[in-house]
Scaffold this motif. Structure first.
Motif, PDB file in Angstrom:
ATOM      1  N   THR A   2      32.488  25.999  46.074  1.00  0.00           N
ATOM      2  CA  THR A   2      33.222  25.559  44.899  1.00  0.00           C
ATOM      3  C   THR A   2      32.237  25.343  43.761  1.00  0.00           C
ATOM      4  OG1 THR A   2      33.042  23.254  45.549  1.00  0.00           O
ATOM      5  CG2 THR A   2      35.007  24.439  46.275  1.00  0.00           C
ATOM      6  N   VAL A  41      29.385  33.397  40.434  1.00  0.00           N
ATOM      7  CA  VAL A  41      30.444  33.897  39.549  1.00  0.00           C
ATOM      8  C   VAL A  41      30.175  35.348  39.156  1.00  0.00           C
ATOM      9  CG1 VAL A  41      31.428  33.632  37.237  1.00  0.00           C
ATOM     10  CG2 VAL A  41      31.099  31.616  38.691  1.00  0.00           C
ATOM     11  N   TRP A  44      30.472  37.750  42.123  1.00  0.00           N
ATOM     12  CA  TRP A  44      31.872  37.995  42.441  1.00  0.00           C
ATOM     13  C   TRP A  44      32.463  39.018  41.475  1.00  0.00           C
ATOM     14  CZ3 TRP A  44      36.081  37.605  39.343  1.00  0.00           C
ATOM     15  CH2 TRP A  44      37.311  37.863  39.955  1.00  0.00           C
ATOM     16  N   SER A  48      33.909  42.518  42.664  1.00  0.00           N
ATOM     17  CA  SER A  48      35.352  42.676  42.591  1.00  0.00           C
ATOM     18  C   SER A  48      35.787  43.734  41.578  1.00  0.00           C
ATOM     19  CB  SER A  48      36.011  41.342  42.237  1.00  0.00           C
ATOM     20  OG  SER A  48      35.736  40.385  43.246  1.00  0.00           O
ATOM     21  N   ALA A  90      42.573  37.440  38.608  1.00  0.00           N
ATOM     22  CA  ALA A  90      41.765  37.429  39.829  1.00  0.00           C
ATOM     23  C   ALA A  90      40.700  36.334  39.761  1.00  0.00           C
ATOM     24  CB  ALA A  90      41.119  38.797  40.048  1.00  0.00           C
ATOM     25  N   PHE A  91      40.083  36.164  38.607  1.00  0.00           N
ATOM     26  CA  PHE A  91      39.055  35.136  38.416  1.00  0.00           C
ATOM     27  C   PHE A  91      39.649  33.747  38.647  1.00  0.00           C
ATOM     28  CE2 PHE A  91      36.363  32.261  36.012  1.00  0.00           C
ATOM     29  CZ  PHE A  91      35.077  32.732  36.236  1.00  0.00           C
ATOM     30  N   SER A  92      40.815  33.510  38.060  1.00  0.00           N
ATOM     31  CA  SER A  92      41.480  32.208  38.216  1.00  0.00           C
ATOM     32  C   SER A  92      41.808  31.916  39.667  1.00  0.00           C
ATOM     33  CB  SER A  92      42.761  32.162  37.389  1.00  0.00           C
ATOM     34  OG  SER A  92      42.465  32.170  36.022  1.00  0.00           O
ATOM     35  N   LEU A  93      42.287  32.922  40.373  1.00  0.00           N
ATOM     36  CA  LEU A  93      42.603  32.741  41.798  1.00  0.00           C
ATOM     37  C   LEU A  93      41.345  32.460  42.622  1.00  0.00           C
ATOM     38  CD1 LEU A  93      45.297  35.477  42.424  1.00  0.00           C
ATOM     39  CD2 LEU A  93      45.626  32.991  42.420  1.00  0.00           C
ATOM     40  N   ARG A  94      40.295  33.215  42.376  1.00  0.00           N
ATOM     41  CA  ARG A  94      39.073  33.077  43.172  1.00  0.00           C
ATOM     42  C   ARG A  94      38.438  31.712  42.996  1.00  0.00           C
ATOM     43  NH1 ARG A  94      35.456  31.242  45.255  1.00  0.00           N
ATOM     44  NH2 ARG A  94      33.543  32.185  46.027  1.00  0.00           N
ATOM     45  N   PHE A  95      38.413  31.221  41.759  1.00  0.00           N
ATOM     46  CA  PHE A  95      37.736  29.967  41.490  1.00  0.00           C
ATOM     47  C   PHE A  95      38.699  28.803  41.323  1.00  0.00           C
ATOM     48  CE2 PHE A  95      34.718  33.306  40.408  1.00  0.00           C
ATOM     49  CZ  PHE A  95      33.687  32.935  41.255  1.00  0.00           C
ATOM     50  N   GLU A 100      45.321  28.549  34.477  1.00  0.00           N
ATOM     51  CA  GLU A 100      45.364  29.981  34.791  1.00  0.00           C
ATOM     52  C   GLU A 100      45.973  30.743  33.630  1.00  0.00           C
ATOM     53  OE1 GLU A 100      47.036  30.955  38.557  1.00  0.00           O
ATOM     54  OE2 GLU A 100      46.189  29.203  39.514  1.00  0.00           O
TER      55      GLU A 100
END
Length: 101
Positions: A2, A41, A44, A48, A90-95, A100
């Protein structure tokens, strides 16, 4: 992992390009921790959306700007990541970002 130092805020322009901005200001003994989060970050994003980094206005899916300053014994890092709607979702979901797109 995290994120403990990078706290991203999201904004979007009128063309649908999203921007995540984060800043971390730490004592020098925490520099490696911040660097690890930045690497997480960006690694990823590269994994991705491979070969898709570049200015979003020029057809890229994502890009970033990293600034690093030191003053009075403190290190301040700012990281801005811009992206398409697909990238930002995708960024919002991953982190697990609260704000969002």
């Amino acid at each position: 992992m995290t994120l403990n130092y990078l706290d991203f805020e999201y904004s979007e322009d009128t063309q649908g390009i999203g921007v995540f901005d984060a800043m971390a200001s730490t004592a020098p003994d925490r520099a490696a921790d911040v660097d690890a989060e930045i690497a997480l970050v960006l690694d990823w994003a590269s994994a991705s959306f491979p070969d898709r980094r570049g200015p979003v206005g020029d057809g890229g899916d994502w890009d970033y700007d990293l600034q690093d300053t030191q003053e009075a014994g403190w290190r301040t890092v700012t990281l801005s990541i811009s992206g398409t709607r697909e990238f930002c979702a995708a960024f919002s979901l991953r982190f697990a970002l609260e704000s969002e797109p």
